[in-house]
Write an enzyme that holds these catalytic residues in place. Structure first.
Site, short mmCIF file in Angstrom:
data_model
loop_
_atom_site.label_atom_id
_atom_site.label_comp_id
_atom_site.label_asym_id
_atom_site.label_seq_id
_atom_site.Cartn_x
_atom_site.Cartn_y
_atom_site.Cartn_z
N SER A 262 0.83 -1.30 0.00
CA SER A 262 -0.10 0.08 0.12
C SER A 262 0.80 1.30 0.01
CB SER A 262 -0.98 -0.13 1.37
OG SER A 262 -0.12 -0.12 2.54
N ASP B 103 -2.16 6.09 12.15
CA ASP B 103 -1.45 5.43 10.83
C ASP B 103 -0.04 6.53 10.76
OD1 ASP B 103 -0.24 4.75 8.47
OD2 ASP B 103 -2.39 5.21 7.19
N HIS C 256 1.73 5.29 6.32
CA HIS C 256 1.29 5.94 5.25
C HIS C 256 1.54 7.48 5.14
CE1 HIS C 256 -1.08 2.00 5.17
NE2 HIS C 256 -0.66 1.84 3.95
#
Length: 429
Positions: A154, A399, A402
């Site tokens: 990702s 998170d 990312h």
């Protein structure tokens, strides 16, 4: 663009149960005992910072008054664009979450209420030269009639979507995917006959989930370290450029297979199976991935290794309150690449050099896109808790893996454009 499937950064979504989960670099405290600290590496030939620290048109058109990216970055050919500092850039960002419709929901930090905006207003300044701001029209001219594939997890998809947003000032692509599976997508810029593709592979090699939970409650996976992941290796021969990456999934619990036999594992807690650590699997996976590329007789493209991007958890493990709340970059003397991050990076470098040497015998071309220092210095660039609404019925952790869009990840595509320009200069010579 159609919305992509959502890979939750750090937890389980009740709203989207079919979405693949992602495990973060940081694992349970007990795993810290398994950390391998490198004692010595020959640093000759590695980046200076290691030596220092041992088709629809968009609603808005591209502004031709932006800085001219056709200017050479330096009079010196020896400038290392990957070693430098972040400096203020009041002109940034060059797209927003309202002008680009291709931002993955969990990286759409401004939509979900991130209060500060300074993290978007920096640019990378290499030591001794300038790195031009991304010029979308120039990029599309360079890649006219060509194709580019992203192979990875990702974070690789994060970079691809950044590229789509940067190019959106000129043109949006149309979906030309051959499958409804959102893990294998293709888009085409019809005006330029340029295709971007994304091939999902968490471990670069053949893998299969063995148990749903596993010792860390994030699944136990079988990795077949000497077998190609044919979901991408059988698809890339037609591409002119390949960007390969990987890393964070290797912190999950893993069982390693070679020659169809279990040879060890990483924190699998399986009786009579030796713990070889994630570094063993990481090295073998990249070795096999590069071997796959070198074995493709019809692949004539250029392979870019995008190096490891560290996460930035502070004040706790990812599942014990860890977060990333900084709002400014580090300077290069405030932090250093060390511990697991250093080990993973050096494994990539060593396997890349070996693959490059072996590939050269077969006419294969490899290039290093070394984003590691630039990423290491940006603890302020992650979504943290701003990847979803606070009231959503989800179990999510912060998170810190990312990257917000717009944000530091856009600079990875500044690097890409500069490298493509250099390839063009080589071809001309």
């Amino acid at each position: 663009m159609k919305p992509h499937s959502v890979e939750l950064p750090l937890g389980r979504s009740h709203a989207q149960p079919k979405t693949p989960k992602i495990f973060l670099l940081i694992i349970f405290g007990t795993l810290a005992l398994l950390t391998i600290i490198p004692v010595f590496y020959p640093l000759l030939g590695y980046p200076l910072y290691l030596l220092k620290h041992s088709s629809s048109k968009p609603s808005s058109t591209y502004d031709s008054q932006e800085p001219d990216a056709s200017i050479s970055i330096s009079e010196s050919e020896t400038c290392d664009i990957f070693t430098g500092e972040w400096v203020p850039n009041p002109d940034a960002p060059y797209y927003t979450n309202t002008t680009c419709r291709g931002i993955h929901e969990h990286q759409n930090c401004m939509k979900y209420g991130r209060p500060d905006t300074e993290f978007m207003k920096w640019k990378w300044k290499p030591d001794g030269c300038e790195l031009p701001v991304f010029n979308p029209a120039q990029f599309l001219e360079i890649v006219r009639g060509k194709s580019l594939a992203f192979v990875g997890d990702s974070v690789g998809r994060n970079q691809m979507e950044s590229l789509i947003c940067l190019l959106s000032r000129v043109e949006y692509p149309v979906d030309v995917s051959y499958t409804p599976d959102d893990n294998f997508k293709r888009w085409k810029y019809t005006t330029y006959n340029f295709t971007i593709a994304y091939f999902w592979t968490t471990y670069l090699v053949k893998s299969k989930q063995r148990e749903v939970n596993g010792p860390t409650q994030t699944g136990l996976f079988n990795l077949y370290l000497d077998e190609f992941d044919e979901k991408w290796t059988t698809q890339i021969e037609e591409f002119d450029y390949l960007i390969i990456s990987g890393g964070h999934w290797f912190s999950r619990s893993l069982v390693f297979y070679e020659n169809h036999q279990i040879v060890g594992c990483h924190f699998c807690l399986v009786e009579n199976v030796t713990d070889l650590t994630k570094f063993y699997g990481y090295r073998k996976a990249f070795r096999t991935a590069f071997r796959a590329i070198n074995s493709l007789e019809n692949f004539k493209g250029i392979t870019f290794l995008r190096t490891f991007a560290p996460s930035h958890f502070e004040n706790g493990w990812w599942n014990h309150g860890g977060n990333c709340v900084r709002t400014k970059p580090f300077t290069s003397n405030e932090t250093a690449l060390d511990g697991d991050n250093f080990e993973l990076y050096m494994i990539q470098m060593e396997e890349f050099r070996t693959a490059e040497r072996e590939g050269r015998k077969k006419g294969k071309r490899y290039r290093l896109m070394d984003i590691t220092q630039a990423a290491l210095l940006r603890p302020d660039g992650h979504p943290s808790k701003y990847g979803h609404w606070p009231h959503e019925n989800m179990t999510l952790f912060s998170d810190c893996l990312h990257w917000c869009m717009p944000g530091p990840i856009d600079t990875w595509n500044d690097f890409l454009l500069q490298m493509l320009k250099k390839e063009g200069a080589k071809s001309h010579q």
